[in-house]
Enzyme design. Structure first.
Site, PDB file in Angstrom:
ATOM      1  CB  CYS A 117       1.374   0.443  -1.887  1.00  0.00           C
ATOM      2  SG  CYS A 117       3.056  -0.245  -1.468  1.00  0.00           S
ATOM      3  CE1 TYR A 150      -5.968   7.356  14.400  1.00  0.00           C
ATOM      4  CE2 TYR A 150      -3.988   5.394  13.930  1.00  0.00           C
ATOM      5  CZ  TYR A 150      -4.643   6.719  13.624  1.00  0.00           C
ATOM      6  OH  TYR A 150      -4.747   7.042  12.164  1.00  0.00           O
ATOM      7  NE  ARG A 192      -4.756   5.961   8.808  1.00  0.00           N
ATOM      8  CZ  ARG A 192      -4.406   5.045   7.879  1.00  0.00           C
ATOM      9  NH1 ARG A 192      -5.205   4.651   6.962  1.00  0.00           N
ATOM     10  NH2 ARG A 192      -3.040   4.342   8.149  1.00  0.00           N
ATOM     11  CG  HIS A 238      -4.837  -5.791   3.350  1.00  0.00           C
ATOM     12  ND1 HIS A 238      -3.493  -5.462   3.518  1.00  0.00           N
ATOM     13  CD2 HIS A 238      -5.395  -4.773   3.449  1.00  0.00           C
ATOM     14  CE1 HIS A 238      -3.584  -4.173   3.935  1.00  0.00           C
ATOM     15  NE2 HIS A 238      -4.720  -3.796   3.744  1.00  0.00           N
ATOM     16  CB  SER A 295      -0.121  -0.375   5.149  1.00  0.00           C
ATOM     17  OG  SER A 295      -0.897  -1.613   5.481  1.00  0.00           O
ATOM     18  CG  ASP A 323      -7.943  -1.448   4.053  1.00  0.00           C
ATOM     19  OD1 ASP A 323      -6.985  -1.803   3.357  1.00  0.00           O
ATOM     20  OD2 ASP A 323      -8.421  -1.717   5.130  1.00  0.00           O
ATOM     21  NE  ARG A 356      -2.343  -1.779  10.521  1.00  0.00           N
ATOM     22  CZ  ARG A 356      -1.395  -2.563  10.413  1.00  0.00           C
ATOM     23  NH1 ARG A 356      -0.882  -3.379  10.949  1.00  0.00           N
ATOM     24  NH2 ARG A 356      -0.612  -2.133   9.311  1.00  0.00           N
ATOM     25  CE  LYS A 360      -6.333  -2.203   7.643  1.00  0.00           C
ATOM     26  NZ  LYS A 360      -6.043  -2.938   6.243  1.00  0.00           N
TER      27      LYS A 360
HETATM   28  O1  O2Y Z   1      -2.815   2.718  11.969  1.00  0.00           O
HETATM   29  C1  O2Y Z   1      -3.928   2.252  11.824  1.00  0.00           C
HETATM   30  O2  O2Y Z   1      -4.450   2.024  12.596  1.00  0.00           O
HETATM   31  C2  O2Y Z   1      -4.726   2.145  10.373  1.00  0.00           C
HETATM   32  S1  O2Y Z   1      -3.952   1.058   9.315  1.00  0.00           S
HETATM   33  C3  O2Y Z   1      -4.792   1.198   8.042  1.00  0.00           C
HETATM   34  C4  O2Y Z   1      -6.175   1.758   7.991  1.00  0.00           C
HETATM   35  C5  O2Y Z   1      -7.082   1.596   6.716  1.00  0.00           C
HETATM   36  C6  O2Y Z   1      -6.649   0.650   5.874  1.00  0.00           C
HETATM   37  N1  O2Y Z   1      -5.402  -0.098   5.830  1.00  0.00           N
HETATM   38  C7  O2Y Z   1      -4.603   0.359   6.800  1.00  0.00           C
HETATM   39  C8  O2Y Z   1      -3.546  -0.706   6.962  1.00  0.00           C
HETATM   40  O3  O2Y Z   1      -2.708  -0.478   7.608  1.00  0.00           O
HETATM   41  O4  O2Y Z   1      -3.537  -1.674   5.874  1.00  0.00           O
HETATM   42 MN    MN Z   2      -5.253  -1.743   4.715  1.00  0.00          MN
END
Ligand code: O2Y
Ligand code: MN
Length: 592
Positions: A250, A197, A374, A226, A248, A277, A69, A206
């Site tokens: 943890c 991605y 992932r 979350h 994220s 999640d 992200r 999200k």
């Molecule tokens: O990096 C990403 O695009 C995925 S981030 C993510 C994926 C699944 C669950 N939680 C998260 C997060 O960043 O909290």
């Molecule tokens: Mn998450």
């Protein structure tokens, strides 16, 4: 293709903007999955994995600059900047649409635009929301197929005039300088361009289920959080549901799929996964009820193995999309912190030939898998999935746990005094950065309720919304803070490990049912040394005592950071939050 005039009009506008060669409506069928996979195999977008060892599994590599992200390119576009608040990037809707249009314009020439009607939550549930994602990525279609309910059944539920979130995604050139993840909560719309991605492109997750849904929840009187959801069945056969907010990285997925320690399993404890999640929660009959709006897990591969998370490993043996992991010569996959020795050779996440120990120009060891690689896997395949995980009415939540990664300060577990104090505890939540994260090692990042990157409106209003929800609850969940990461003076973790966390959850559950005593401290209630079920675990009483010890001086110092964090919200921070802040300072003997 649809009698829904608004939907058709919006698609026409997006077609006009993006200029795809063709538009394909996704029906969610298995025939469609096979067709799309074949097409993606032929272009190299996907690689078929060993079908004997990993049936139904496929492999994907993203662009090298597109592996996580991108929070700095993620915006909340509201007409008033203050409505996004100081913790979000803001752009006006006019500027957002105009900048994104420049990137989207003509970007799907030579490509197909897929129309994905999807539902977050069981179709027809009072909790659920419908979205339609337009995308030029087969990878996105196949991921959305696992992560959401999608296709014809959703289009049927939408009817001719149902409400839906308009979610437009385009890969464009996947150039980080031409990437924007934009949310328009006032228009119920998401525009994501320039990425291929994860959280940037699976727009149900999200973007909708947290950022847009948190805004909807504030307008409509519910919560989008979350949080994982887990059910613990005690030896008497009663199941208690807990929701848990953790930043994220943890271990949310591991906690959601916890395996009881042998001694507790022998007593009859069972753990059921509802979600790993996101939790959508509503008030009914004075209680808080929750659903998991998703149908899959988008979990981090590195560190996942048959010891750390056997339920996740069992889940990902079939029908799974692997992204950016190492590809082995036998067309199976591997990642750092996975099972067994590293393979003798393979192809790394960038597609380069790889051997263990290879180094780059700077002498750094080259990992086989990207640290944020992932798996996308169906929740229904998880051995610990709760039998009622798709109940359209949700499950009743008895406890909310929040927690971060703190080497010092926070005890293993403490219970807040009441809902208002619990909202304060969640709003001060923080985590220290690990070596694996961007930023200064050990730096404390405030992340209230783990929502900092995901709250679609001003966080001060979010605290106010939580306080208002609390006033509607006659039987509110009790709110706890946990910290599995406390260290001793030698930097060694004091709590023996993740596998033992059920002992803490068991104490939490017994607190919820008024079955166990606790010691009152200035920050909340902590377990007495003998209160936790330690059968099968030899942890000296002194360690248990130190795990629950509170240093008022350290807490007062931490409150300075809390005060600074709160000050950025100015007048908008609810009075109750400052009341709790002052009360805690007073209890610690550190009045200002
Ligand atoms: O990096 C990403 O695009 C995925 S981030 C993510 C994926 C699944 C669950 N939680 C998260 C997060 O960043 O909290
Ligand atoms: Mn998450």
């Amino acid at each position: 293709m649809t009698g829904h005039e608004k939907l058709q009009k919006w698609i026409d506008e997006c077609v006009e903007l993006c200029q795809p060669d063709r538009v394909v409506w996704c029906d969610g069928s298995d025939e469609e999955r096979q067709r799309l996979e074949q097409e993606a195999f032929s272009t190299g977008e996907l690689i078929q994995l060993n079908q004997e060892k990993l049936p139904g599994c496929v492999y994907h590599r993203t662009a090298v600059n597109d592996v996580a992200r991108t929070e700095h390119l993620t915006y909340i576009c509201t007409s008033q900047k203050e409505d996004a608040g100081p913790t979000n990037n803001w752009m006006s809707p006019e500027e957002g649409y105009s900048r994104a249009k420049n990137i989207f314009r003509g970007s799907m020439r030579g490509r197909t635009m897929y129309v994905i009607p999807f539902s977050m939550g069981p179709v027809g549930s009072p909790f659920s929301k419908i979205g339609v994602e337009l995308t030029d990525s087969i990878y996105v279609v196949l991921n959305m197929r696992i992560m959401t309910r999608m296709g014809k059944l959703v289009l049927d539920a939408l009817g001719d005039d149902g409400d839906f979130t308009r979610a437009l995604h385009g890969k464009a050139e996947r150039d980080i300088n031409r990437r924007l993840i934009l949310h328009f909560p006032e228009d119920n719309a998401i525009w994501s361009v320039g990425s291929g991605y994860g959280g940037n492109v699976l727009l149900g997750k999200k973007c909708l289920a947290l950022r847009i849904a948190s805004y909807m929840g504030k307008q409509e009187g519910w919560l989008a959080e979350h949080m994982l959801i887990v059910g613990i069945q005690d030896p008497q056969g009663n199941t208690t549901y807990i929701a848990g907010a953790f930043p994220s990285a943890c271990g949310k997925t591991n906690l959601a799929m916890l395996v009881p320690p042998a001694a507790l399993e022998a007593k009859g404890f069972k753990v059921f996964t509802v979600g790993d999640d996101i939790a959508w929660m509503r008030v009914r009959d004075g209680r808080l009820w929750a659903i998991n709006p998703e149908t899959g897990f988008f979990g981090v591969a590195p560190g996942t193995n048959w010891k750390t998370n056997p339920n996740a490993m069992a889940t990902i043996q079939s029908n799974t999309i692997y992204t950016n992991v190492l590809l082995k010569p036998d067309m199976t996959v591997w990642w750092e912190g996975g099972d067994g020795e590293p393979p003798a050779e393979g192809w790394d996440w960038k597609g380069n030939y790889w051997r263990p120990g290879m180094t780059d120009d700077e002498g750094k060891v080259i990992p086989g898998a990207n640290p944020n690689s992932r798996f996308t896997a169906p929740a229904a395949q998880c051995p610990s999935i709760a039998p009622n995980w798709e109940d359209p009415q949700g499950v009743p939540i008895s406890a909310i746990i929040v927690g971060g990664r703190r080497a010092h300060l926070a005890p293993l577990v403490y219970q807040s005094f009441n809902w208002q104090h619990g909202v304060f505890v969640g709003s001060t939540m923080a985590s220290e950065r690990t070596a694996a994260q961007y930023g200064t090692l050990g730096e404390v990042r405030r992340d209230p309720f783990a929502m900092l990157p995901f709250c679609g409106y001003n966080m001060a209003d979010y605290f106010g919304h939580l306080l208002r929800i609390g006033k509607q609850l006659t039987d509110p969940p009790k709110i706890f803070h946990v910290n599995w990461f406390r260290q001793d003076e030698w930097g060694k973790f004091m709590w023996p490990g993740f596998g033992e966390n059920l002992r803490v959850l068991d104490w939490i559950i017994r607190r919820c049912h008024n079955q166990v005593e606790a010691r009152e401290t200035p920050i909340g209630y902590v377990p007495t040394p003998e209160a936790m079920d330690m059968d099968g675990l030899s942890l000296p009483v002194e360690v248990m005592e130190r795990l629950s010890a509170i240093s008022p001086a350290e807490w007062v110092e931490d409150l300075d950071g809390v005060e600074k964090f709160f000050q950025q919200f100015g007048e908008r921070l609810p009075r109750e939050i400052w009341d709790e802040y002052r009360a805690l300072r007073g209890r610690l003997g550190g009045k200002k």
